[in-house]
Design a protein around this motif. Structure first.
Motif, PDB file in Angstrom:
ATOM      1  N   GLU A 149      22.935  51.712  31.944  1.00  0.00           N
ATOM      2  CA  GLU A 149      22.303  50.762  30.516  1.00  0.00           C
ATOM      3  C   GLU A 149      23.259  50.672  29.363  1.00  0.00           C
ATOM      4  O   GLU A 149      23.050  49.746  28.846  1.00  0.00           O
ATOM      5  CB  GLU A 149      20.974  51.621  30.140  1.00  0.00           C
ATOM      6  CG  GLU A 149      20.062  52.007  31.017  1.00  0.00           C
ATOM      7  CD  GLU A 149      20.128  52.930  32.506  1.00  0.00           C
ATOM      8  OE1 GLU A 149      21.206  53.631  32.154  1.00  0.00           O
ATOM      9  OE2 GLU A 149      19.727  52.756  33.325  1.00  0.00           O
ATOM     10  N   HIS A 183      22.010  45.079  38.470  1.00  0.00           N
ATOM     11  CA  HIS A 183      22.451  44.770  36.913  1.00  0.00           C
ATOM     12  C   HIS A 183      23.506  43.740  36.811  1.00  0.00           C
ATOM     13  O   HIS A 183      23.591  42.941  35.907  1.00  0.00           O
ATOM     14  CB  HIS A 183      22.752  46.032  36.292  1.00  0.00           C
ATOM     15  CG  HIS A 183      23.335  45.930  35.113  1.00  0.00           C
ATOM     16  ND1 HIS A 183      22.272  45.827  33.742  1.00  0.00           N
ATOM     17  CD2 HIS A 183      24.480  46.160  34.257  1.00  0.00           C
ATOM     18  CE1 HIS A 183      23.205  45.748  32.765  1.00  0.00           C
ATOM     19  NE2 HIS A 183      24.355  45.955  33.041  1.00  0.00           N
ATOM     20  N   THR A 186      22.323  40.148  37.207  1.00  0.00           N
ATOM     21  CA  THR A 186      21.522  39.870  35.997  1.00  0.00           C
ATOM     22  C   THR A 186      22.404  39.427  34.965  1.00  0.00           C
ATOM     23  O   THR A 186      22.017  38.401  34.382  1.00  0.00           O
ATOM     24  CB  THR A 186      20.638  40.905  35.587  1.00  0.00           C
ATOM     25  OG1 THR A 186      19.624  41.491  36.809  1.00  0.00           O
ATOM     26  CG2 THR A 186      19.825  40.539  34.341  1.00  0.00           C
TER      27      THR A 186
END
Length: 740
Positions: A149, A183, A186
């Motif tokens: 993250e 991720h 994306t």
């Protein structure tokens, strides 16, 4: 020949002549594959004598990217330069003495804070390479400070440009590989497809050699969705997977081209035919990993992917690829999983009432000992994954079982071992076949010369079987049909059986091509892979007439070993494969074919003498007829004391030579040193330390003296019977098509 280089067109670029200095915008790393852990007592030092069994070739825009890709291509459990479980108790020793693991010792030293100059002083490796490796190690430490993250996009992109895989990053960040993949996609971090351009943009490149890199802004090729079929290659040559699988891949591609499909090959082995520029429409010199196959699939959007030709590496990708929406051609991946998963396959056999050796998956030493005591020794032990370098092994007693499991120190609920009853004196039989929607289309049944206990890759195969009972053959065919229907097989598959007293048990089933597919195809003159490919693509084929399987000749496939290069290794066969190659020969009967095959792998007809050590009393009795044939041949025989005494009881003369540990003359080793023998037959007797050491020293001395060595009783018997029936001048030299 005879033409000027400027007049010869460059077949790869299509635009320049052969007289052209290449200009490269990529980096290539060729890394050897070693399998030294498979050999007992072997020296792991590497030097001027080649010990590797294969190699990989990786391509990237930076050295860091290429070296990490090449490490993963080796398929030895490592996920890159960093993030592995390598441990070095004496790091200085690991650096100063080059072994197959020194690259990872350098990474470990850098991780511990050693300077580039220190490592250069210990290894004499050019500092440029150490600096580059340090870039990877340093970046790995920096990445570990973040989570998925929190990782900055620029740092994630740098990690991919330096060759970090999604799996590597997921281990650093304690998340799933799929999460990393989702991720980065994306945020738009995806690899570009580049041509291997030896012109560096000076001229238009028209090559079909492709690779993927994160240091590219656009793709060099255009895509036509649903127009091509992808064949996954076999990866590096290694013990257990060699050119046989490449033969299958190339034949599959050739058949697809005949059927007017565009073909895409993914492979990373520069030694193979499948990576030649003129074999397929597009060749990706890339990793055979889930991440990279998905990257290529996302770009190409092929009509389907074939995983059943390249051996176990692509087969392992079947289920993950299906879960990610890839169309897999042939047998359904869920059915492949039923054959690969030991519990599911065992339950299937129970449902079909097909016999199998007793086995259990165990997580502690006490349970393992209890199971072995219940079924009786010997037992076969195999790890559910590679435990500290430990491979498949047999245990003859409780001490050996305990010793093995103590070496495999990580046996627990997460890392169990599978222990099965080892059936002594059983014959091993192989079924290579092609299925069509669960029905048997064509098949070949081969028998092993050696009894069960020798790995199928090291066994001598005979086709068609010569010593297998008709009822056993019938049971093998019936069981094969039942398994094919239950797993709805379309394409190639292999089943291994053991048979004893007409009882047939299934050892394992692989829903893919096997090592013996080229052999059976050439002996029967029926291309099993061509048929399998057409059936996979949904074509209907005429039935093969039964007479195609009736032959008046015999084929024998024999293994080739490389023990001379592996200093210190024990040249004995067992359940772990050791051969590095094979030959196949044809004869009018089994003995002619067998003798041809033995001569082809380096044996010769003994002229001087034969040194005999024939194992237990049971072995000696079984070998008695062969000993009498040696006597009739007039061979001069030397024997260790027990064997010489046994032979004397049956009036077979032999000169006694003493064990190495006896330190008496005449000795077995001196007999070889004095050039008195040109064949050694050494059948291991028992597991006492003295016997093990004496037998090992005789075997190793024979290899070091380049004297042909036989360590299997049945192979020795076949060889002697063949010598009794044929001289070298008797062996017929015929073209392949002269055998009918």
């Amino acid at each position: 020949l005879g033409q000027a280089l400027i007049a010869i067109k460059n077949m790869v670029t299509g635009t320049t002549s052969a007289c052209f200095e290449p200009a490269l915008d990529y980096v290539v790393v060729k890394l050897p594959r070693w399998d030294l852990e498979k050999f007992h007592n072997v020296s792991r030092l590497i030097g001027s004598e080649m010990k590797s069994v294969g190699e990989v070739m990786s391509i990237g825009r930076t050295f860091e990217e290429a070296i990490q890709k090449s490490i993963r291509m080796l398929n030895n459990g490592r996920i890159g330069l960093v993030g592995n479980r390598d441990r070095f108790d004496d790091l200085e020793q690991a650096l100063t003495h080059p072994t197959d693991n020194r690259l990872y010792a350098v990474a470990s030293a850098l991780d511990r804070g050693w300077s580039v100059d220190q490592i250069h002083g210990q290894t004499r490796i050019t500092p440029w390479f150490i600096h580059k490796l340090n870039n990877i190690v340093g970046l790995g430490k920096k990445l570990s400070e973040f989570t998925l993250e929190s990782i900055p996009e620029v740092l994630l992109r740098e990690a991919k440009q330096k060759g970090f895989s999604d799996l590597q990053l997921s281990n650093l960040w304690n998340c799933s590989e799929e999460a990393v993949r989702d991720h980065r996609k994306t945020v738009g971090i995806v690899p570009a497809i580049k041509q291997i351009d030896t012109l560096a943009g000076e001229f238009p490149a028209r090559t079909n050699y492709l690779y993927m890199t994160y240091s590219g802004a656009e793709d060099d090729v255009e895509f036509q969705p649903d127009s091509a079929v992808v064949v996954l290659g076999s990866g590096p040559y290694k013990i257990g997977s060699s050119v046989e699988f490449d033969w299958c891949c190339v034949n599959a591609v050739s058949t697809l081209k005949e059927m007017e499909y565009k073909t895409i090959m993914i492979n990373c082995n520069p030694e193979t035919v499948s990576t030649d520029y003129d074999i397929c429409d597009r060749l990706y010199f890339e990793e055979l990993t889930h991440e990279r196959v998905m990257d290529i699939h996302d770009k190409e959007q092929p009509a389907g992917v074939i995983v059943s030709m390249g051996g176990q590496i692509p087969n392992n990708l079947a289920l993950p690829l299906k879960r990610n929406g890839v169309t897999l051609l042939g047998t359904d991946p869920d059915d492949i999983d039923k054959a690969e998963d030991r519990h599911k396959f065992s339950a299937l056999l129970d449902t079909l009432r097909i016999d199998q050796p007793r086995w259990e998956e165990l997580t502690c030493l006490e349970d393992a000992e209890h199971f072995a005591d219940t079924v009786g020794y010997p037992v076969l032990i195999r790890p559910s994954y590679v435990l500290s370098g430990a491979a498949m092994s047999t245990a003859l007693n409780r001490d050996e079982l305990r010793s093995y499991l103590e070496r495999a120190s990580e046996v627990n609920r997460d890392h169990p071992v599978v222990i099965s009853k080892f059936i002594t004196g059983a014959r091993e039989i192989e079924m290579d076949a092609v299925g069509e929607k669960g029905e048997l289309y064509c098949y070949a049944v081969s028998e092993h010369v050696e009894n069960a206990g020798v790995h199928s890759g090291d066994a001598t195969l005979v086709l068609p079987p010569q010593r297998t009972w008709l009822e056993t053959m019938r049971r093998v065919k019936v069981i094969t049909r039942e398994i094919a229907r239950a797993l709805r097989i379309t394409g190639p598959f292999n089943i291994q059986f053991i048979a004893k007293d007409n009882e047939v048990k299934v050892i394992e089933c692989n829903l893919r091509a096997s090592r013996s597919f080229p052999f059976v195809s050439k002996i029967y003159r029926i291309n099993f892979i061509d048929a399998a490919t057409r059936l996979i693509m949904g074509r209907k084929l005429p039935k093969i007439h039964r007479s195609s399987f009736d032959m008046d000749y015999v084929g024998v496939k024999a293994p080739q070993f490389s023990f001379t290069r592996l200093k210190g290794s024990d040249p004995i066969l067992g359940v772990e494969m050791a051969s590095t190659g094979e030959v196949a020969c044809i004869g009018d009967d089994v003995y002619e074919a067998f003798l041809k095959s033995m001569l082809s792998v380096g044996f010769h007809v003994p002229k001087k003498g034969i040194l005999l050590s024939t194992g237990t009393l049971e072995h000696k009795v079984q070998f008695l007829d062969a000993l009498r044939e040696l006597q009739d041949l007039g061979c001069r025989l030397y024997a260790t004391p027990g064997t010489a005494g046994f032979m004397g009881r049956f009036d077979i003369p032999a000169e006694t030579v003493h064990w190495p540990s006896d330190n008496q003359d005449p000795g077995a080793l001196a007999c070889m040193d004095q050039d008195k023998v040109d064949l050694v037959i050494n059948i291991p007797k028992d597991d006492t330390p003295e016997e093990l050491e004496n037998d090992y020293r005789i075997r190793r001395h024979a290899i070091d003296r380049n004297i042909p060595l036989i360590t299997n009783l049945r192979v020795a018997s076949y060889f002697i019977r063949a010598l009794a029936r044929y001289t070298e001048d008797d062996l017929a030299i015929k073209a392949w098509d002269e055998y009918e």
